[in-house]
Design a protein around this motif. Structure first.
Motif, PDB file in Angstrom:
ATOM      1  N   PHE A 195       8.941   9.782  -9.856  1.00 42.23           N
ATOM      2  CA  PHE A 195       9.414   8.678  -9.021  1.00 42.23           C
ATOM      3  C   PHE A 195      10.764   8.158  -9.511  1.00 42.23           C
ATOM      4  N   LEU A 196      10.898   7.968 -10.817  1.00 42.33           N
ATOM      5  CA  LEU A 196      12.159   7.453 -11.358  1.00 42.33           C
ATOM      6  C   LEU A 196      13.296   8.461 -11.180  1.00 42.33           C
ATOM      7  N   VAL A 197      13.008   9.756 -11.356  1.00 41.22           N
ATOM      8  CA  VAL A 197      14.041  10.770 -11.178  1.00 41.22           C
ATOM      9  C   VAL A 197      14.523  10.787  -9.734  1.00 41.22           C
TER      10      VAL A 197
ATOM     11  N   ARG B  59       0.829  -1.213   0.000  1.00 43.43           N
ATOM     12  CA  ARG B  59       0.000   0.000   0.000  1.00 43.43           C
ATOM     13  C   ARG B  59       0.861   1.259   0.000  1.00 43.43           C
ATOM     14  N   ASN B  60       1.840   1.298   0.890  1.00 42.21           N
ATOM     15  CA  ASN B  60       2.692   2.494   0.986  1.00 42.21           C
ATOM     16  C   ASN B  60       3.526   2.694  -0.271  1.00 42.21           C
ATOM     17  N   LYS B  61       4.003   1.605  -0.850  1.00 42.95           N
ATOM     18  CA  LYS B  61       4.824   1.723  -2.064  1.00 42.95           C
ATOM     19  C   LYS B  61       3.993   2.232  -3.234  1.00 42.95           C
ATOM     20  N   LEU B  62       2.763   1.756  -3.360  1.00 45.45           N
ATOM     21  CA  LEU B  62       1.901   2.229  -4.435  1.00 45.45           C
ATOM     22  C   LEU B  62       1.595   3.717  -4.271  1.00 45.45           C
ATOM     23  N   LYS B  63       1.461   4.171  -3.035  1.00 47.49           N
ATOM     24  CA  LYS B  63       1.255   5.611  -2.805  1.00 47.49           C
ATOM     25  C   LYS B  63       2.465   6.407  -3.280  1.00 47.49           C
ATOM     26  N   VAL B  64       3.665   5.881  -3.017  1.00 50.44           N
ATOM     27  CA  VAL B  64       4.876   6.582  -3.438  1.00 50.44           C
ATOM     28  C   VAL B  64       4.993   6.600  -4.953  1.00 50.44           C
ATOM     29  N   ILE B  65       4.624   5.494  -5.608  1.00 48.00           N
ATOM     30  CA  ILE B  65       4.740   5.405  -7.064  1.00 48.00           C
ATOM     31  C   ILE B  65       3.697   6.287  -7.753  1.00 48.00           C
ATOM     32  N   LEU B  66       2.449   6.211  -7.295  1.00 45.05           N
ATOM     33  CA  LEU B  66       1.358   6.910  -7.964  1.00 45.05           C
ATOM     34  C   LEU B  66       1.217   8.362  -7.527  1.00 45.05           C
ATOM     35  N   PHE B  67       1.690   8.677  -6.319  1.00 43.26           N
ATOM     36  CA  PHE B  67       1.602  10.052  -5.807  1.00 43.26           C
ATOM     37  C   PHE B  67       2.917  10.431  -5.133  1.00 43.26           C
ATOM     38  N   PRO B  68       4.002  10.523  -5.914  1.00 47.17           N
ATOM     39  CA  PRO B  68       5.321  10.800  -5.302  1.00 47.17           C
ATOM     40  C   PRO B  68       5.395  12.181  -4.662  1.00 47.17           C
ATOM     41  N   PHE B  69       4.523  13.091  -5.085  1.00 48.77           N
ATOM     42  CA  PHE B  69       4.555  14.437  -4.509  1.00 48.77           C
ATOM     43  C   PHE B  69       4.126  14.435  -3.044  1.00 48.77           C
TER      44      PHE B  69
ATOM     45  N   PHE C 258      19.964  14.278 -18.312  1.00 48.12           N
ATOM     46  CA  PHE C 258      19.657  12.865 -18.509  1.00 48.12           C
ATOM     47  C   PHE C 258      18.439  12.450 -17.691  1.00 48.12           C
ATOM     48  N   LEU C 259      18.341  12.921 -16.463  1.00 54.61           N
ATOM     49  CA  LEU C 259      17.183  12.588 -15.631  1.00 54.61           C
ATOM     50  C   LEU C 259      15.911  13.209 -16.194  1.00 54.61           C
ATOM     51  N   LEU C 260      16.019  14.410 -16.732  1.00 59.14           N
ATOM     52  CA  LEU C 260      14.860  15.027 -17.370  1.00 59.14           C
ATOM     53  C   LEU C 260      14.435  14.234 -18.596  1.00 59.14           C
ATOM     54  N   PHE C 261      15.407  13.730 -19.337  1.00 58.51           N
ATOM     55  CA  PHE C 261      15.097  12.893 -20.502  1.00 58.51           C
ATOM     56  C   PHE C 261      14.366  11.625 -20.071  1.00 58.51           C
ATOM     57  N   LEU C 262      14.804  11.009 -18.968  1.00 60.44           N
ATOM     58  CA  LEU C 262      14.149   9.808 -18.454  1.00 60.44           C
ATOM     59  C   LEU C 262      12.701  10.094 -18.086  1.00 60.44           C
ATOM     60  N   ALA C 263      12.459  11.257 -17.469  1.00 60.21           N
ATOM     61  CA  ALA C 263      11.089  11.614 -17.081  1.00 60.21           C
ATOM     62  C   ALA C 263      10.218  11.872 -18.312  1.00 60.21           C
ATOM     63  N   VAL C 264      10.758  12.568 -19.313  1.00 63.85           N
ATOM     64  CA  VAL C 264       9.973  12.901 -20.506  1.00 63.85           C
ATOM     65  C   VAL C 264       9.637  11.649 -21.307  1.00 63.85           C
ATOM     66  N   VAL C 265      10.545  10.678 -21.339  1.00 63.03           N
ATOM     67  CA  VAL C 265      10.315   9.453 -22.108  1.00 63.03           C
ATOM     68  C   VAL C 265       9.115   8.677 -21.583  1.00 63.03           C
ATOM     69  N   GLN C 266       8.757   8.873 -20.315  1.00 60.24           N
ATOM     70  CA  GLN C 266       7.634   8.123 -19.749  1.00 60.24           C
ATOM     71  C   GLN C 266       6.323   8.448 -20.458  1.00 60.24           C
TER      72      GLN C 266
ATOM     73  N   GLY D 187       6.139   1.312 -13.702  1.00 62.18           N
ATOM     74  CA  GLY D 187       5.270   2.090 -14.571  1.00 62.18           C
ATOM     75  C   GLY D 187       3.975   1.377 -14.927  1.00 62.18           C
ATOM     76  N   PHE D 188       3.941   0.043 -14.817  1.00 60.97           N
ATOM     77  CA  PHE D 188       2.720  -0.695 -15.141  1.00 60.97           C
ATOM     78  C   PHE D 188       1.604  -0.416 -14.145  1.00 60.97           C
ATOM     79  N   ALA D 189       1.928   0.047 -12.946  1.00 62.88           N
ATOM     80  CA  ALA D 189       0.889   0.337 -11.957  1.00 62.88           C
ATOM     81  C   ALA D 189      -0.004   1.474 -12.450  1.00 62.88           C
ATOM     82  N   GLY D 190       0.596   2.595 -12.843  1.00 64.16           N
ATOM     83  CA  GLY D 190      -0.188   3.713 -13.348  1.00 64.16           C
ATOM     84  C   GLY D 190      -0.847   3.410 -14.677  1.00 64.16           C
ATOM     85  N   THR D 191      -0.149   2.690 -15.544  1.00 58.35           N
ATOM     86  CA  THR D 191      -0.721   2.351 -16.852  1.00 58.35           C
ATOM     87  C   THR D 191      -1.953   1.479 -16.710  1.00 58.35           C
TER      88      THR D 191
END
Length: 267
Positions: free
Chosen positions: A221-223, A77-87, A247-255, A189-193
């Protein structure tokens, strides 16, 4: 003369015995033992170093698979919160270490919310395939071939994410991350998808609002995670903060294109 001939004949009839060389005997007797002991010591040393080399590389690149499945319902539960709502994650992003066998080791996921796991990625991927099959049925386009195509697309997307993260870390000089860590990060990424695809089944227009949101959250989350890996791992050359940020910005944009491609139902 007869006696002399007899003496010579007697000498000629008996094989002459030469006196044994004590040094030769000693070397002959000790040689096989020395060779056996020397080869044995060399073999043990070679096998020992090979074992250490294989163990270190397996630990470095594959780690312990059981480690990634030490989870419980609270962690999920806590991990899904971090992945889906990292803010909304107010805690730190660094992993917790503990001394094990005289050296530091990372705590398992059940004890550390920031530890990577394979349970959530695998369950999310399975959910992704099930929702894709359900969506195909709702759209009256379900066939075994269409579901197989969606399954293959998911695996290909996961693999591309792994390659992307691996190359990014290697380029930035932090290629020491275990392979299963990267596989776990790439599969989150499959969680949000999956959630976006499920929303699309019931209300199609909402998909174009929900999936961009989860793309942003996955990128953030990935950044955050890659920053931790880059700052925590030993570097092979000097750090370049500006290049890291690009590079980290590129990783975020590729999502964005990646998750939209995965969420598109083919059939």
């Amino acid at each position: 003369m007869a006696a002399m001939n007899n003496d010579l004949g007697g000498l000629g009839g008996r094989p002459a015995t030469s006196q044994a060389n004590p040094f030769e005997s000693a070397l002959y007797g000790a040689g096989p033992g020395l060779i056996r002991s020397g080869l044995g010591a060399y073999g043990e040393k070679f096998l020992g170093s090979s074992s250490e080399f294989m163990q270190s590389n397996i630990t470095q690149y594959l780690s312990n698979p059981q480690y990634y499945f030490q989870v419980n319902s609270q962690y999920v539960r806590n991990k899904l919160k971090v992945i889906l709502f990292p803010f909304l994650h107010r805690g730190h992003w660094t992993r917790i270490t503990e001394p094990v066998g005289g050296r530091l080791s990372y705590k398992p996921p059940i004890q550390d919310i920031n530890a990577p796991d394979l349970y959530i990625p695998l369950m999310a991927f399975g959910t992704y395939v099930v929702i894709a099959g359900y969506a195909l049925g709702v759209l009256e386009r379900f066939t075994p071939e269409a579901l197989t195509l969606q399954f293959t697309k998911g695996l290909l997307g996961w693999f591309l994410q792994v390659i992307l993260i691996r190359v990014l870390l290697y380029t930035l000089g932090s290629g020491e991350a275990p392979l299963l860590d990267i596989v776990a990060y790439a599969g989150y990424g499959f969680a949000g998808t999956s959630l976006a695809m499920l929303v699309r089944v019931f209300w199609s227009p909402s998909y174009y609002f929900v999936l961009p949101w989860f793309s942003i959250c996955t990128g953030v989350f990935l950044v955050k995670t890659m920053k931790r890996v880059l700052l925590g791992a030993p570097r092979s050359y000097e750090r370049h903060p500006s290049r890291n940020h690009y590079f980290l910005l590129f990783l975020a944009v590729v999502q964005f294109p990646m998750l939209f491609w995965l969420g598109n139902i083919s059939g």
